[in-house]
Design an enzyme around this catalytic site. Structure first.
Site, short mmCIF file in Angstrom:
data_model
loop_
_atom_site.label_atom_id
_atom_site.label_comp_id
_atom_site.label_asym_id
_atom_site.label_seq_id
_atom_site.Cartn_x
_atom_site.Cartn_y
_atom_site.Cartn_z
N LYS A 1 -7.81 13.94 4.46
CA LYS A 1 -6.91 12.79 4.38
C LYS A 1 -5.89 12.96 5.49
O LYS A 1 -5.81 14.04 6.09
CB LYS A 1 -6.21 12.72 3.03
CG LYS A 1 -5.60 14.07 2.61
CD LYS A 1 -5.05 14.05 1.19
CE LYS A 1 -6.09 14.14 0.10
NZ LYS A 1 -6.36 12.90 -0.58
N ARG A 2 -5.11 11.91 5.79
CA ARG A 2 -4.08 12.08 6.81
C ARG A 2 -3.14 13.21 6.42
O ARG A 2 -2.95 13.52 5.25
CB ARG A 2 -3.29 10.77 6.98
CG ARG A 2 -4.05 9.74 7.78
CD ARG A 2 -4.40 10.18 9.18
NE ARG A 2 -3.21 10.27 10.01
CZ ARG A 2 -2.85 9.37 10.92
NH1 ARG A 2 -3.61 8.33 11.15
NH2 ARG A 2 -1.75 9.53 11.61
N THR B 1 -8.44 6.63 -1.73
CA THR B 1 -9.79 6.10 -1.85
C THR B 1 -10.81 7.21 -1.60
O THR B 1 -11.94 7.13 -2.09
CB THR B 1 -10.03 4.94 -0.86
OG1 THR B 1 -9.50 5.32 0.42
CG2 THR B 1 -9.35 3.68 -1.32
N LYS C 1 1.29 14.37 0.67
CA LYS C 1 -0.07 14.66 0.21
C LYS C 1 -0.24 16.16 -0.10
O LYS C 1 -1.18 16.56 -0.75
CB LYS C 1 -1.09 14.23 1.26
CG LYS C 1 -1.14 12.70 1.47
CD LYS C 1 -2.15 12.33 2.53
CE LYS C 1 -2.10 10.86 2.93
NZ LYS C 1 -2.89 9.99 2.03
N LYS D 1 -14.56 8.36 -3.43
CA LYS D 1 -15.80 8.71 -2.72
C LYS D 1 -16.33 10.06 -3.20
O LYS D 1 -17.54 10.24 -3.38
CB LYS D 1 -15.55 8.74 -1.20
CG LYS D 1 -15.18 7.36 -0.63
CD LYS D 1 -14.58 7.42 0.77
CE LYS D 1 -13.89 6.10 1.10
NZ LYS D 1 -13.00 6.17 2.25
N HIS E 1 0.80 -1.23 0.00
CA HIS E 1 0.00 0.00 0.00
C HIS E 1 0.83 1.27 0.00
O HIS E 1 0.31 2.33 0.36
CB HIS E 1 -0.92 0.05 1.22
CG HIS E 1 -1.98 -1.00 1.24
ND1 HIS E 1 -3.25 -0.79 0.77
CD2 HIS E 1 -1.95 -2.27 1.68
CE1 HIS E 1 -3.97 -1.89 0.92
NE2 HIS E 1 -3.19 -2.81 1.49
C1 26V Z 1 3.13 5.06 6.59
C2 26V Z 1 4.18 5.90 6.83
C3 26V Z 1 5.03 5.63 7.98
C4 26V Z 1 6.30 6.43 8.01
C5 26V Z 1 6.08 7.84 7.57
C6 26V Z 1 5.51 7.94 6.21
C7 26V Z 1 4.39 6.99 5.99
C8 26V Z 1 3.54 7.19 4.94
C9 26V Z 1 2.48 6.36 4.72
C10 26V Z 1 2.29 5.29 5.54
C11 26V Z 1 1.09 4.41 5.32
C12 26V Z 1 1.38 3.24 4.49
C13 26V Z 1 0.22 2.34 4.32
C14 26V Z 1 -1.05 3.06 3.89
O1 26V Z 1 -1.85 3.45 4.71
N1 26V Z 1 -1.26 3.20 2.60
C15 26V Z 1 -2.47 3.79 2.03
O2 26V Z 1 -3.28 2.71 1.62
C16 26V Z 1 -4.48 3.13 0.99
C17 26V Z 1 -5.29 1.90 0.68
O3 26V Z 1 -4.64 1.12 -0.28
C18 26V Z 1 -4.17 3.93 -0.26
O4 26V Z 1 -5.36 4.39 -0.83
C19 26V Z 1 -3.27 5.11 0.08
O5 26V Z 1 -2.88 5.77 -1.10
C20 26V Z 1 -2.06 4.64 0.84
O6 26V Z 1 -1.29 5.74 1.32
#
Ligand code: 26V
Length: 852
Positions: free
Chosen positions: A587-588, A697, A593, A701, A396
């Site tokens: 979004k986060r 996602t 982003k 929506k 992801h």
């Molecule tokens: C984790 C971290 C941890 C270290 C700092 C930077 C960072 C950035 C992102 C993440 C999250 C990784 C996993 C995640 O939540 N991915 C999200 O998954 C969604 C469902 O597939 C997708 O729509 C998003 O684009 C994706 O960011």
């Protein structure tokens, strides 16, 4: 083949007598006439519901209606509604035991479920009945609804995706079970103090949780720590066993996952951790009371709190404990309880596929190997062949820092046997690599599951790729970059392992429940049946040219804005202007982003007004809405939140702006708020740097609810634009190859600052302290980073973004043109149903089919 050798460290059922039959034994002989036949639901009538509701209130909550609190009423109505689903749930399980169909087990550390009440009403078709029944008792259903605290057991997109997927699996009649963790505290509740984020614990369980059914009698024991030893079994074969030095009990909490009016109810099984009695007793007997209490705390900490995305090193050990805890419980549960007692374990791939939602559950791979080899006495090669067919892995992210690695020291301390297994998997894998690429030692080092620098660690994504039958990304572009950039050597070695499944969202929650007015308009126009066949939205296309339909569509949007205004006023005391374009970025909070790009746009517009470069009447009235949580340890993200709040304060209170520009940042964005916010939006901001957002996602929506997207060529935006058409999407910014090129050339953000007046003025205004009461230090880190680092190329995309926003204004000035585009967004976004995503998983990865 032996099962569970003595002294084995296998997760075991806690009941030592005969655990299997203690919980789900053979069907009991039915002697009472009352127990004959299937379980019967209460009648689907107002009277039937009222009777059930009052029963729950009087006998469940133990209160009389006249003395009941809103919480009593909520709990009793939820349980009453749940009782309608129970018969279907039991029947679903009975049918599954009978058919033994191949199932999907979705392993996910996060499920961002959102509120359950309305979803259960929708699934059972009871909405009107319950509304009337409660009204007959003098109760307003909206008050009851508002009492529910959503289970926020996820961070963002990944957790919400898991929730959409389990909804679709049930609605499509697929045999599936979701496994995860029942965190006592979900994602923190966000508050703002002086514009800064302050986190509060999410005490979602405090007032009771009517949607779960705990089954302590089906608990599973999981080991940690200790050592391994080899021994020779009765057949003279040398084997290994793990002797953990502590263990923890996992208690399953079942959540009902109802399909949409199809009679199926699947299970989501979330584990909570408690201390085991035997463990405590040993320490108690040693006389060390405080050590015993500490042990209890160790156990109960495991399911205590959801980790934010950017966990700190101190928190990491607990996170690995969480991951192992829930997958060990889940595998044991599936093998020992879900499968029949006489199941031939060599046939496992015919009966199950474990889908790994990112790397968080990847420790399940060595765990299954351990169970098969150590506990069940299977030969390594046979166990490996089975394991490789039982797992598939979804990635992801593309950000290197988000790819999980576990230091071997930590992993070996916590799970010594699993580390040995990982080493052996790696040895055999590297032998294969050396055969495929003879003489290429660098290749072997690059592909090794074990990284040597900066410290010896296990690369969980590599382990998942080596063991998994399939690896998928979550949008076309992401899957391509995953193959070409993140795992190029693996995709060269096993091209057929790699595939794409573009994400999707459930139309039940995000159209039907969130946007009842649009749903009615759609049904009035194309008839029923589109909610589980979302491509049928295409039938709306001709109506984009129908002035009457466009007018109705605009009325829906206007009503949704009124609903949002009312909610934000009541929820946060925020008063939104009327009649403005609603421009939403939710979004986060992450630098990639680029919430900062949005801020620069707002500041540039504000600057045009206050510097007199533009007349206020020439500015399109816009209300900018942000929703975003920052990980508690992510400093820059928190600075950005502070800046947004400061800009909001300044812009909203400047009389020169005259309310034509407004910024709202309601705190604690969550699924519940999304459901009111998204249907009201005119413009959807999807502005990540190309190549960074795996899919997104939220973007889907918004499109499905008739917002137009301003976005980069990133993640699923690419596919949204292809489907809705270039005319109905505001594209801007560098493409992924252009990003690479600029990076290779050497990106200098200050060059963009110097050569672009509007950009320079906006940054200077922020840097001057204009939004921070003259405090320049407060904005120093942000401004400094933008000018001298700007890893996510905000400045490079600024001009293109501003020009795209001008095209947005132009289109918005023509209401017919705007609504035509908005309608076409709805009509052409049916592809983004999570039902379609499930079909793709079934065809490309799982090889299972729905029940007819
Ligand atoms: C984790 C971290 C941890 C270290 C700092 C930077 C960072 C950035 C992102 C993440 C999250 C990784 C996993 C995640 O939540 N991915 C999200 O998954 C969604 C469902 O597939 C997708 O729509 C998003 O684009 C994706 O960011």
């Amino acid at each position: 083949m032996s099962t569970q050798p003595a002294g084995s460290a296998a997760p075991q059922m806690s009941d030592e007598s005969n655990p299997r039959f203690a919980s789900y034994g053979p069907e009991l002989p039915v002697t009472s006439p009352l127990a004959l036949g299937p379980v019967v639901s209460p009648p689907h009538t107002v009277e039937g519901f009222v009777k059930e509701f009052l029963h729950e209130l009087n006998y469940g909550q133990g209160v009389a209606l006249s003395r009941s609190s809103v919480n009593d009423q909520y709990l009793a109505s939820a349980r009453a509604v749940r009782s309608y689903l129970m018969a279907q749930w039991l029947e679903t399980q009975r049918r599954q035991r009978e058919t033994q169909a191949k199932s999907v087990a979705y392993l996910s550390a996060e499920y961002l479920l959102g509120r359950q009440f309305d979803n259960a009403l929708l699934a059972t078709g009871l909405t009107d009945t319950v509304e009337k029944g409660l009204a007959a008792c003098g109760i307003d259903i909206d008050v009851v609804r508002a009492q529910e605290i959503e289970p926020g057991l996820g961070n963002g997109g990944l957790g919400r995706l898991a929730a959409c997927f389990v909804d679709s699996l049930a609605s499509m009649n697929v045999s599936a079970i979701g496994y995860g963790i029942r965190y006592e505290f979900g994602i923190f509740r966000q508050t703002f103090v002086d514009g800064r984020q302050v986190e509060q614990p999410d005490t979602w369980l405090d007032l009771g949780s009517p949607w779960e059914v705990a089954h302590p009698e089906n608990s599973v024991q999981v080991g940690f720590g200790g050592r391994t030893e080899t021994y020779t079994d009765d057949d003279g074969v040398e084997r290994t066993r793990w002797i953990p030095d502590s263990n923890v009990k996992g208690i399953p909490h079942n959540y009902l996952v109802p399909g949409y009016q199809n009679g199926r109810v699947n299970t989501l099984r979330l584990w909570s951790a408690v201390a085991t009695q035997s463990f405590d007793l040993a320490i108690f007997n040693s006389g060390d009371y405080t050590a015993a209490v500490r042990a209890q705390t160790f156990a109960e900490n495991i399911s205590k709190v959801l980790y934010p995305e950017d966990s700190t090193p101190q928190g990491r050990e607990l996170r690995l404990q969480q991951q192992y805890f829930f997958v060990a419980c889940s595998i044991s549960d599936f093998l020992n309880y879900v499968l029949p007692a006489d199941f031939d374990i060599t046939k496992l791939p015919e009966r199950i596929i474990f889908q790994l939602n990112d790397t968080h559950p990847v420790i399940a791979i060595p765990e299954l190997m351990r169970v098969l080899v150590d506990d069940r006495g299977m030969a390594w090669d046979e166990a490996w062949a089975i394991t490789q067919q039982c797992f598939a892995y979804t990635c992801h992210t593309l950000l290197p820092e988000a790819l999980e690695v576990w230091p071997t020291e930590l992993l070996g301390k916590l799970l010594p046997r699993h580390l040995e297994i990982i080493y052996r998997i790696n040895d055999e894998f590297l032998a294969e690599v050396r055969k495929t690429f003879p003489g290429d030692e660098l290749k072997a080092r690059n592909m090794s599951i074990i990284a040597e620098y900066p410290e010896r660690s296990v690369r969980m994504a590599y382990l998942a790729t080596v063991a998994g039958a399939k690896v998928n990304g979550v949008a076309e572009l992401h899957s391509q970059l995953l193959r070409d950039k993140v795992l190029p050597d693996f995709s060269a070695m096993w091209p057929e392992k790699f595939t794409n499944v573009t994400n999707g969202v459930t139309p039940r929650r995000f159209i039907k429940l969130a946007n009842p007015l649009l749903s009615t308009l759609i049904t009035d126009t194309i008839g029923v049946g589109w909610l589980n066949d979302l491509e049928r939205l295409r039938e709306l296309e001709p109506y984009a040219e129908d002035p009457e339909f466009r007018a109705s569509f605009r009325e829906v949007k206007a009503a949704n804005k009124v609903r949002l205004r009312a909610l934000l006023e009541q929820r946060d005391g925020l008063v939104l202007p009327e009649d403005a374009m609603l421009d939403v970025m939710v979004k986060r909070l992450h630098e990639y982003k680029r919430q900062l790009l949005k801020v620069l746009h707002i500041v540039a517009l504000y600057d045009l007004v206050v510097s007199g470069q533009a007349k206020i009447e020439d500015i399109t009235p816009r209300t900018f809405v942000f929703g975003a949580k920052a990980a508690p340890g992510y400093r820059m993200a928190k600075e950005i939140i502070h800046l947004i709040n400061r800009v909001a304060e300044t812009v909203n209170n400047d009389p020169r702006v005259d309310g034509r520009l407004a910024v709202a940042f309601p705190p604690n964005y969550n699924v519940t708020l999304a459901e009111t916010l998204i249907p009201a939006a005119d413009l959807s901001e999807q502005i990540s740097l190309a190549g960074k957002e795996a899919s997104g996602t939220g973007n889907m929506k918004f499109a499905l609810n008739g917002a137009l997207t301003i976005g980069t060529d990133d993640g699923a935006n690419v596919e949204i634009r292809q489907l809705v058409g270039d005319d109905n999407f505001f594209l801007f910014g560098l493409s992924e190859p252009q990003v690479e090129e600029l990076q290779a050339k050497g990106y200098r953000p200050s060059a963009f600052y110097e050569s672009n007046e509007s950009l320079r003025r906006a940054i200077d205004l922020i840097a001057s302290g204009a939004f921070t009461g003259g405090d320049r230090e407060a904005v120093g880190p942000i401004v400094g980073d933008l000018l001298y680092n700007d890893r996510f190329m905000v400045l490079a995309d600024y001009q293109s973004y501003i020009e795209a926003q001008e095209r947005v204004d132009e289109r918005y000035a023509d209401p017919d043109a705007w609504s035509r585009s908005a309608i076409l967004n709805v009509a052409r976004s049916g592809f983004f149903s999570s039902d379609r995503a499930m079909t793709d998983y079934m065809d490309r990865i799982w090889h299972v089919s729905p029940r007819r």
